[in-house]
Design an enzyme around this catalytic site. Structure first.
Site, mmCIF file in Angstrom:
data_model
loop_
_atom_site.group_PDB
_atom_site.id
_atom_site.type_symbol
_atom_site.label_atom_id
_atom_site.label_comp_id
_atom_site.label_asym_id
_atom_site.label_seq_id
_atom_site.Cartn_x
_atom_site.Cartn_y
_atom_site.Cartn_z
ATOM 1 N N ASP A 209 88.095 69.364 38.439
ATOM 2 C CA ASP A 209 87.058 70.385 38.399
ATOM 3 C C ASP A 209 86.218 70.245 37.128
ATOM 4 O O ASP A 209 86.760 70.019 36.042
ATOM 5 C CB ASP A 209 87.727 71.768 38.440
ATOM 6 N N GLU A 279 84.451 66.046 39.691
ATOM 7 C CA GLU A 279 83.274 66.843 40.051
ATOM 8 C C GLU A 279 82.297 66.800 38.885
ATOM 9 O O GLU A 279 82.605 67.248 37.789
ATOM 10 C CB GLU A 279 83.669 68.300 40.323
#
Length: 550
Positions: A209, A279
């Protein structure tokens, strides 16, 4: 809907060209009757993922958390939150996934923690405790205001005052999500230990993330405004959010991150066939950041960006994004997606008035599955689900609540999966779910589409089977063909196999003359599309696709 039992691949490059299916645990299947999905619910539905023909599942966070940001605020990296089950439930999930031939990727949210994490609780007690420097703390300016102009993606300043330390702490997201200080080697060691914990439990990879948010500028320099010359790519935030008005030079994407990613890769390389997908949310710099993080075979295996997670479903946009990756990444790798848990579902973004939504869903998957790179599918897109239109009182997403009504947040793409149209709440739960199940979603549930020829679900299965059957589509070369029309035309080649793909992403019929270098190409069946082809010219209807094979 049975799936053949097999064993999970031990090929170290299994991720290259893989198809990954994202599962949002809270919304996949409730097995306990509390209205919220859980790990045992996922385990009970894994045959569905396997039946699609995907290579791996990606689980959004299931760790212990106060759930202020739906699990992306972690209070214990090494345990399962009770609403999702137990570590034993997770082990059972991994075991079944592997027996079905599915790799398991989990979210690793290490740029920040919850303010309820023991690390932060200790850090905020004083300026000289053992973890005092584990988070990003800074003194106020002489007038008491924040150290600089950095903003939070979720609205307001990126700094929060703490009365005990009499300092500000940095948070890129909610005030309850303080940022870890990756400049401190002890922090790096601690987060790598949490990665090792899950490697030892048998996970096959990590979705990282906000991977470019780990480091901040040590000098805390102000971000300059974003001027017109830097526009392009994807925005850092909706235009309703002032976060997008800054050029984020100093609060993320710092050069020190590369060395940490090498440390991370070194750890994963000690285990067999493990992979990472990062990401990258970095506005106009996103694809160059992907290049920096994936080239050299010593950092991340692949990254995904928000470039194709935009409303722009045009030949120009897709060609430009792929060309940029091919030019900049050299030996790096990309993971493409049209939908995930953070953006409006692409069935809504790409569909215009008068369109057949099912045809748009099929066309989008056909484009995605023929691009060079790995691909990620988001639960429900295989049914053609569109964005749910929720009332304000139904919202759970702090982002949407903060910017309502200009921006409705992410709950509209996070509503529960629909399994059985005739069951209460479409088979997701026996009680009212945490988010509503729209009646129109229930009408296209899996039981309605499972054996239906020509359904969106059927198209996904057939198209992914086609992709897996031909190495040229998995990791073959891609070359775009020049055309004087608004067409997306390219070849995929590996060894002796060459495929030609032509996509008309407009609503008007067009013709495409096959270039002389592809003489002898013959039509190759793509499920759901059958344009006219006389051996030299392809006649495509609006929103149509053609495939040829040499």
């Amino acid at each position: 809907m049975s799936a053949k039992k097999t064993t999970v691949s031990t090929d170290k490059d299994w991720w290259r060209g893989a198809v990954i299916y994202q599962i949002y645990p809270r919304s996949f299947q409730d097995s306990t009757g509390d209205g919220s999905g859980d790990l045992n619910g996922i385990t009970g539905r894994l045959e569905h993922a396997a039946s699609l023909g995907v290579d791996a599942i990606w689980l959004s966070p299931f760790f212990k958390s106060p759930m202020a940001d739906m699990g992306y605020d972690v209070s214990d990296y090494c345990d399962v939150d009770p609403i999702f089950g137990t570590l034993g439930d997770f082990d059972a999930l991994v075991d079944k996934a592997h027996r079905l031939g599915l790799k398991v990727i989990i979210d690793q949210v290490i740029s920040h923690t919850s303010d309820q994490h023991p690390w932060f609780k200790e850090s905020r007690t004083s300026r000289d405790n053992p973890k005092a420097d584990w988070y990003v703390w800074a003194d106020p300016k002489p007038d008491g205001t924040a150290p600089n102009n950095w903003l939070s993606i979720f609205g307001g300043p990126g700094w929060e005052w703490d009365g005990v330390r009499r300092q500000y702490y940095m948070h890129n997201f909610l005030t309850s999500q303080p940022d870890l200080n990756f400049h401190n080697p002890e922090v790096q060691d601690a987060v790598l230990d949490t990665v090792k914990f899950w490697l030892e439990r048998g996970v096959d990879g990590f979705r990282l993330d906000t991977v470019n948010f780990y480091f901040h500028d040590k000098h805390l320099r102000d971000n300059p405004p974003l001027d017109g010359s830097l526009k392009g790519g994807t925005a850092d935030a909706p235009d309703t959010n002032p976060y997008g008005m800054q050029h984020h030079l100093y609060d993320k994407t710092q050069p020190e991150n590369v060395a940490f990613l090498k440390r991370l890769r070194s750890l994963l390389d000690k285990y067999e066939a493990r992979a990472t997908v990062g990401e990258v949310g970095d506005g106009y710099r996103s694809l160059s950041t992907v290049a920096a993080y994936t080239t050299g075979n010593d950092k991340l295996n692949m990254c995904y960006t928000f470039d194709l997670l935009s409303p722009n479903f045009t030949a120009d946009h897709i060609r430009n994004c792929v060309t940029a990756v091919e030019t900049q990444c050299v030996d790096g790798w990309i993971c493409w997606a049209f939908s995930n848990h953070d953006v409006m579902r692409h069935a809504s973004r790409f569909t215009a008035e008068g369109d057949d939504p099912a045809r748009i869903a099929k066309l989008a998957l056909t484009v995605l599955s023929t691009l060079r790179g790995s691909i990620c599918l988001y639960q429900g897109e295989e049914l053609g689900l569109f964005e749910a239109d929720l009332a304000f009182e139904d919202l759970r997403d702090p982002y949407g609540i903060r910017f309502w009504p200009a921006f409705k947040g992410r709950d509209g793409c996070r509503t529960p999966m629909v399994w059985d149209a005739g069951m209460p709440f479409a088979g997701f739960s026996t009680v009212k779910p945490w988010l509503p199940v729209p009646p129109a979603h229930a009408a296209v549930a899996i039981d309605r589409q499972d054996k239906q020829a020509g359904s969106v679900l059927s198209h996904y299965r057939q198209m992914l089977k086609l992709r897996k059957a031909h190495g040229a589509l998995v990791d073959g070369d891609i070359a775009f063909l020049a055309t004087n029309q608004d067409l997306l035309a390219f070849t995929r080649t590996k060894g002796e196999d060459t495929f030609l793909f032509v996509f008309n992403l407009t609503r008007e019929p067009v013709q495409f003359a096959v270039p002389s270098g592809l003489d002898g190409i013959s039509a190759f069946a793509v499920p759901g599309f059958n344009p006219d082809f006389d051996g030299k010219v392809v006649s495509l209807a609006g929103m149509d696709a053609f495939c040829g094979k040499l």
